[in-house]
Design a protein around this motif. Structure first.
Motif, PDB file in Angstrom:
ATOM      1  N   GLN A 283       0.863  -1.181   0.000  1.00  0.00           N
ATOM      2  CA  GLN A 283       0.000   0.000   0.000  1.00  0.00           C
ATOM      3  C   GLN A 283       0.893   1.223   0.000  1.00  0.00           C
ATOM      4  OE1 GLN A 283      -2.438   0.307   3.536  1.00  0.00           O
ATOM      5  NE2 GLN A 283      -3.613   2.027   2.763  1.00  0.00           N
ATOM      6  N   HIS A 284       0.447   2.301  -0.664  1.00  0.00           N
ATOM      7  CA  HIS A 284       1.202   3.546  -0.586  1.00  0.00           C
ATOM      8  C   HIS A 284       0.307   4.739  -0.882  1.00  0.00           C
ATOM      9  CE1 HIS A 284       1.364   3.479  -4.960  1.00  0.00           C
ATOM     10  NE2 HIS A 284       1.794   4.719  -4.903  1.00  0.00           N
ATOM     11  N   GLN A 285       0.729   5.878  -0.368  1.00  0.00           N
ATOM     12  CA  GLN A 285       0.089   7.161  -0.619  1.00  0.00           C
ATOM     13  C   GLN A 285       1.196   8.134  -1.005  1.00  0.00           C
ATOM     14  OE1 GLN A 285      -3.193   7.561  -0.418  1.00  0.00           O
ATOM     15  NE2 GLN A 285      -3.644   5.627   0.590  1.00  0.00           N
ATOM     16  N   CYS A 286       0.871   9.088  -1.858  1.00  0.00           N
ATOM     17  CA  CYS A 286       1.829  10.128  -2.221  1.00  0.00           C
ATOM     18  C   CYS A 286       1.188  11.472  -1.912  1.00  0.00           C
ATOM     19  CB  CYS A 286       2.178  10.051  -3.707  1.00  0.00           C
ATOM     20  SG  CYS A 286       3.309  11.360  -4.230  1.00  0.00           S
TER      21      CYS A 286
ATOM     22  N   LEU B 231       1.299   3.207  15.793  1.00  0.00           N
ATOM     23  CA  LEU B 231       2.227   4.037  15.041  1.00  0.00           C
ATOM     24  C   LEU B 231       1.404   4.977  14.161  1.00  0.00           C
ATOM     25  CD1 LEU B 231       5.194   4.575  14.161  1.00  0.00           C
ATOM     26  CD2 LEU B 231       4.819   2.890  12.357  1.00  0.00           C
ATOM     27  N   TYR B 232       1.689   6.262  14.260  1.00  0.00           N
ATOM     28  CA  TYR B 232       0.950   7.271  13.502  1.00  0.00           C
ATOM     29  C   TYR B 232       1.900   8.024  12.588  1.00  0.00           C
ATOM     30  CZ  TYR B 232      -2.773   6.319  16.772  1.00  0.00           C
ATOM     31  OH  TYR B 232      -3.743   5.687  17.504  1.00  0.00           O
ATOM     32  N   ILE B 233       1.351   8.502  11.479  1.00  0.00           N
ATOM     33  CA  ILE B 233       2.113   9.311  10.539  1.00  0.00           C
ATOM     34  C   ILE B 233       1.357  10.617  10.332  1.00  0.00           C
ATOM     35  CG2 ILE B 233       3.004   9.491   8.186  1.00  0.00           C
ATOM     36  CD1 ILE B 233       3.183   6.359   8.260  1.00  0.00           C
ATOM     37  N   LEU B 234       1.995  11.721  10.692  1.00  0.00           N
ATOM     38  CA  LEU B 234       1.457  13.052  10.403  1.00  0.00           C
ATOM     39  C   LEU B 234       2.089  13.521   9.106  1.00  0.00           C
ATOM     40  CD1 LEU B 234       1.586  15.102  13.746  1.00  0.00           C
ATOM     41  CD2 LEU B 234      -0.405  14.137  12.624  1.00  0.00           C
ATOM     42  N   TYR B 235       1.288  14.137   8.227  1.00  0.00           N
ATOM     43  CA  TYR B 235       1.829  14.665   6.979  1.00  0.00           C
ATOM     44  C   TYR B 235       1.224  16.034   6.695  1.00  0.00           C
ATOM     45  CZ  TYR B 235      -2.599  13.127   4.976  1.00  0.00           C
ATOM     46  OH  TYR B 235      -3.927  12.960   4.724  1.00  0.00           O
ATOM     47  N   ALA B 236       1.966  16.842   5.954  1.00  0.00           N
ATOM     48  CA  ALA B 236       1.503  18.175   5.585  1.00  0.00           C
ATOM     49  C   ALA B 236       2.102  18.564   4.248  1.00  0.00           C
ATOM     50  CB  ALA B 236       1.910  19.196   6.649  1.00  0.00           C
TER      51      ALA B 236
ATOM     52  N   GLY C 224      -2.800  15.726   7.408  1.00  0.00           N
ATOM     53  CA  GLY C 224      -3.624  14.724   8.049  1.00  0.00           C
ATOM     54  C   GLY C 224      -2.812  13.773   8.895  1.00  0.00           C
ATOM     55  N   ALA C 225      -3.506  12.781   9.412  1.00  0.00           N
ATOM     56  CA  ALA C 225      -2.873  11.763  10.249  1.00  0.00           C
ATOM     57  C   ALA C 225      -3.341  10.387   9.796  1.00  0.00           C
ATOM     58  CB  ALA C 225      -3.223  11.980  11.714  1.00  0.00           C
ATOM     59  N   LEU C 226      -2.381   9.464   9.716  1.00  0.00           N
ATOM     60  CA  LEU C 226      -2.643   8.077   9.351  1.00  0.00           C
ATOM     61  C   LEU C 226      -2.267   7.173  10.514  1.00  0.00           C
ATOM     62  CD1 LEU C 226      -0.792   8.136   5.911  1.00  0.00           C
ATOM     63  CD2 LEU C 226      -3.266   8.154   6.211  1.00  0.00           C
TER      64      LEU C 226
ATOM     65  N   VAL D  16      -6.979   8.735   9.882  1.00  0.00           N
ATOM     66  CA  VAL D  16      -7.684   8.928  11.153  1.00  0.00           C
ATOM     67  C   VAL D  16      -8.079  10.386  11.390  1.00  0.00           C
ATOM     68  CG1 VAL D  16      -6.705   6.902  12.288  1.00  0.00           C
ATOM     69  CG2 VAL D  16      -5.521   9.087  12.494  1.00  0.00           C
ATOM     70  N   TRP D  17      -7.537  11.310  10.582  1.00  0.00           N
ATOM     71  CA  TRP D  17      -7.884  12.726  10.747  1.00  0.00           C
ATOM     72  C   TRP D  17      -7.397  13.511   9.548  1.00  0.00           C
ATOM     73  CZ3 TRP D  17      -4.898  17.136  10.932  1.00  0.00           C
ATOM     74  CH2 TRP D  17      -5.561  18.297  11.324  1.00  0.00           C
ATOM     75  N   PRO D  18      -8.076  14.549   9.082  1.00  0.00           N
ATOM     76  CA  PRO D  18      -9.436  14.945   9.421  1.00  0.00           C
ATOM     77  C   PRO D  18     -10.441  14.085   8.662  1.00  0.00           C
ATOM     78  CG  PRO D  18      -8.566  16.487   7.800  1.00  0.00           C
ATOM     79  CD  PRO D  18      -7.469  15.492   8.115  1.00  0.00           C
ATOM     80  N   LEU D  19     -11.515  13.747   9.312  1.00  0.00           N
ATOM     81  CA  LEU D  19     -12.523  12.878   8.710  1.00  0.00           C
ATOM     82  C   LEU D  19     -13.891  13.553   8.719  1.00  0.00           C
ATOM     83  CD1 LEU D  19     -11.625   9.456  10.381  1.00  0.00           C
ATOM     84  CD2 LEU D  19     -10.965  10.257   8.096  1.00  0.00           C
ATOM     85  N   THR D  20     -14.695  13.216   7.718  1.00  0.00           N
ATOM     86  CA  THR D  20     -16.090  13.639   7.689  1.00  0.00           C
ATOM     87  C   THR D  20     -16.876  12.736   8.650  1.00  0.00           C
ATOM     88  OG1 THR D  20     -16.693  12.088   5.942  1.00  0.00           O
ATOM     89  CG2 THR D  20     -15.887  14.259   5.234  1.00  0.00           C
TER      90      THR D  20
END
Length: 155
Positions: A41-44, A61-66, A80-82, A92-96
């Motif tokens: 799995q991956h996100q860019c 384990l969390y990943i914050l990205y900006a 957001g946060a994964l 996990v954030w931000p979510l509707t």
């Protein structure tokens, strides 16, 4: 930028410079099979500036990205946060309220990462065209957001 193993998988963060028509950064966040190296799995996340950090908590384990775009006098971006758990990356954030990524959270805002803190900046229009279109903006720090606040539902 980050690497952690869990059972049969490994989570990673890689930052890459991309020089396609302008300087751009891309952050790749993903999951690999530890034995075979297969990408599971991956996100860019890409923009003028992009960043991510892994933070280990008791809950996982969390990943914050900006990311932030600073092109042609205009600012925009998102973050957001994964959660990296059980071989999956889950937003996990931000979510509707429906549990999907909330794009509206970043309307007229941009994001930056400062260590393990996510910074939310308000985008202020400072110049408009004769057609009333924004042609120059500035940013002002509105709020710093910690992972603890995200996990507590305070943002």
């Amino acid at each position: 930028m980050g690497y952690a193993e869990e059972k049969d998988v490994a989570y990673f963060i890689i930052k890459k410079q991309n020089d396609f028509c302008r300087t751009q950064e891309e952050v790749y966040v993903g999951v690999l099979d530890s034995d075979t190296g297969e990408l599971l799995q991956h996100q860019c996340y890409g923009n003028t500036a992009s960043d991510a950090v892994m933070i280990e908590k008791e809950t996982g384990l969390y990943i914050l990205y900006a990311t932030e775009c600073r092109d042609f006098g205009l600012h925009s971006g998102y973050g957001g946060a994964l959660l990296a758990k059980d071989g999956m990356l889950t937003q996990v954030w931000p979510l509707t309220p429906e549990g999907t990524y909330d794009d509206d959270y970043w309307n007229q805002h941009t994001a930056g990462l400062n260590g393990e803190t996510l910074e939310r900046y308000k985008v202020i229009v400072t110049e408009v065209s004769p057609g009333d279109t924004a042609i120059r903006t500035e940013v002002e720090l509105e709020r710093t957001i910690t992972l603890d606040e995200i996990l507590a539902g305070a943002v």
